[in-house]
Design an enzyme around this catalytic site. Structure first.
Site, PDB file in Angstrom:
ATOM      1  N   HIS A 188      -6.602  -1.864   1.484  1.00 43.29           N
ATOM      2  CA  HIS A 188      -6.049  -0.796   0.641  1.00 43.29           C
ATOM      3  C   HIS A 188      -6.784   0.480   1.156  1.00 43.29           C
ATOM      4  CE1 HIS A 188      -4.202  -3.029  -2.952  1.00 43.29           C
ATOM      5  NE2 HIS A 188      -3.926  -3.718  -1.545  1.00 43.29           N
ATOM      6  N   GLU A 198       6.716   1.171  -4.713  1.00 39.70           N
ATOM      7  CA  GLU A 198       7.219   2.309  -5.137  1.00 39.70           C
ATOM      8  C   GLU A 198       7.813   3.506  -3.980  1.00 39.70           C
ATOM      9  OE1 GLU A 198       4.543   2.844  -9.273  1.00 39.70           O
ATOM     10  OE2 GLU A 198       4.674   4.428  -7.805  1.00 39.70           O
TER      11      GLU A 198
END
Length: 370
Positions: free
Chosen positions: A142, A236
């Site tokens: 990440h 998203e």
């Protein structure tokens, strides 16, 4: 490298107007070691980064013209970490300067760094680290690492939440789970949204992100679009605005990998909801706005590469909203890492593997009698 045309990858697609849009997929280059990003130089050649540490240049016809391993300060290659994105800024023609994002540090303490470098005679010179995200963290996941240059010349750099540090995406003191805005020399723009606000890192442009790996500017609407990975579901697509909070991990449609609920909230006061989402997760990894002339029906569409979803997603946008979605290239059965709208009007795509490919998507040849 010789260009290879793959006749089996000829499909008929439906355009936004309903007519058939034939296209072909051409392999421009192969044997790429986990390619991560691609960018175009003014002469039409391409730069491709390999996460494992190489920067390669290809001519417009696919020949390798450079293959270098830049000596980036403290480069750390592991899992999702390594050499990330190369950006060709608007001033490149004047100074031959590139921006490079990468992971720096070691297994116990690493972060995302940003460096400038000059591309001269097929070599990277004058490498200089100009930004280091804070704080360091353990693990190798990440990172974000995508970049976008805005019309005013400033740079947006996406930064992930570090996986095990997700609550820090809501902590305004640091850079985890944020998009930061910098000048091309690494300095902080005087009009950043939190520049004079106590308790906020001055570089922050937006916050509440999980792992943003796609970001693009839409000049027609003056919008910044980005997408980010959710956990199990809840990927998203967002319209990024200065100073806004995009919710992670307070508001999400995803659940944890254990099956546990991350949050009871899908929306939360003061936090921006996504304009589109995917559940189950597709693992969005690259993003471009199509602006070419080869596929007129796709003008203004967003294209998103998916890793887990193994597809190229075409989103038709109207007034900042998604009105239709189409999955392309599913027949490849490949993890797709990056996508760009090329200066020749083609779409360029990187596959994600130890034998990754650079693909060009073009209109199909006219058939006899057409």
């Amino acid at each position: 490298m010789k260009k290879i045309i793959i006749p089996a990858l000829l499909f008929l697609l439906l355009s936004v107007k309903g007519q058939a849009v034939p296209y072909q997929v051409i392999t421009v280059a192969d044997d790429l070691n986990y390619p991560w990003s691609l960018a175009f130089l003014p002469d039409g050649s391409l730069l491709v980064t390999e996460r494992t540490g190489k920067l390669k240049q290809f001519s417009a016809t696919g020949e390798v013209t450079a293959d270098v391993a830049p000596v980036l300060p403290e480069l750390y290659v592991a899992a999702q970490g390594g050499l990330l994105e190369v950006l060709v800024p608007s001033a490149y023609s004047q100074n031959q300067q590139l921006l490079i994002s990468y992971v720096c540090g070691d297994a116990n303490a690493n972060t995302v760094c940003l460096a400038t470098a000059r591309w001269q005679a097929q070599q990277l010179t004058d490498i200089r680290q100009i930004f280091k995200a804070e704080p360091y963290r353990k693990g190798a996941a990440h990172y974000g690492g995508r970049m976008l240059q805005l019309p005013d010349g400033s740079i947006l750099l996406t930064l992930g939440d570090g996986f095990d540090y997700r609550e820090q995406a809501q902590n305004p003191v640091n850079h985890l789970g944020k998009i930061v805005r910098l000048q091309p020399d690494g300095s902080v723009p005087a009009d950043n949204p939190f520049i004079d606000q106590p308790g906020y890192a001055s570089e922050i442009y937006s916050m509440g992100h999980r792992n943003v790996q796609g970001i693009v500017w839409d000049a027609a609407s003056s919008r910044v679009y980005s997408h980010e990975h959710g956990p199990r579901g809840g990927d998203e697509l967002n319209n990024i605005q200065a100073g806004k909070n995009y919710g992670w991990p307070v508001a999400t449609r995803g659940i944890d990998y254990t099956g546990a609920r991350v949050s009871p909230f899908r929306q939360y006061p003061g936090m921006v909801e996504p304009i589109w989402h995917w559940s189950p997760s597709i693992a969005p990894a690259g993003l471009t706005l199509y602006q070419g002339e080869l596929f007129p029906a796709w003008q203004g569409n967003l294209f998103i590469t998916a890793l887990a979803g193994k597809a190229l997603h075409r989103l038709e946008m109207v007034n900042g909203k998604v009105v239709s979605e189409q999955l392309l290239l599913t027949e490849l059965n490949s993890r797709l890492r990056d996508v760009r709208s090329g200066p020749d009007g083609a779409l360029y795509i990187l596959t994600d593997s130890a034998s990754g490919k650079l693909l060009r998507l073009l209109p199909a040849p006219q058939q006899a009698g057409d």
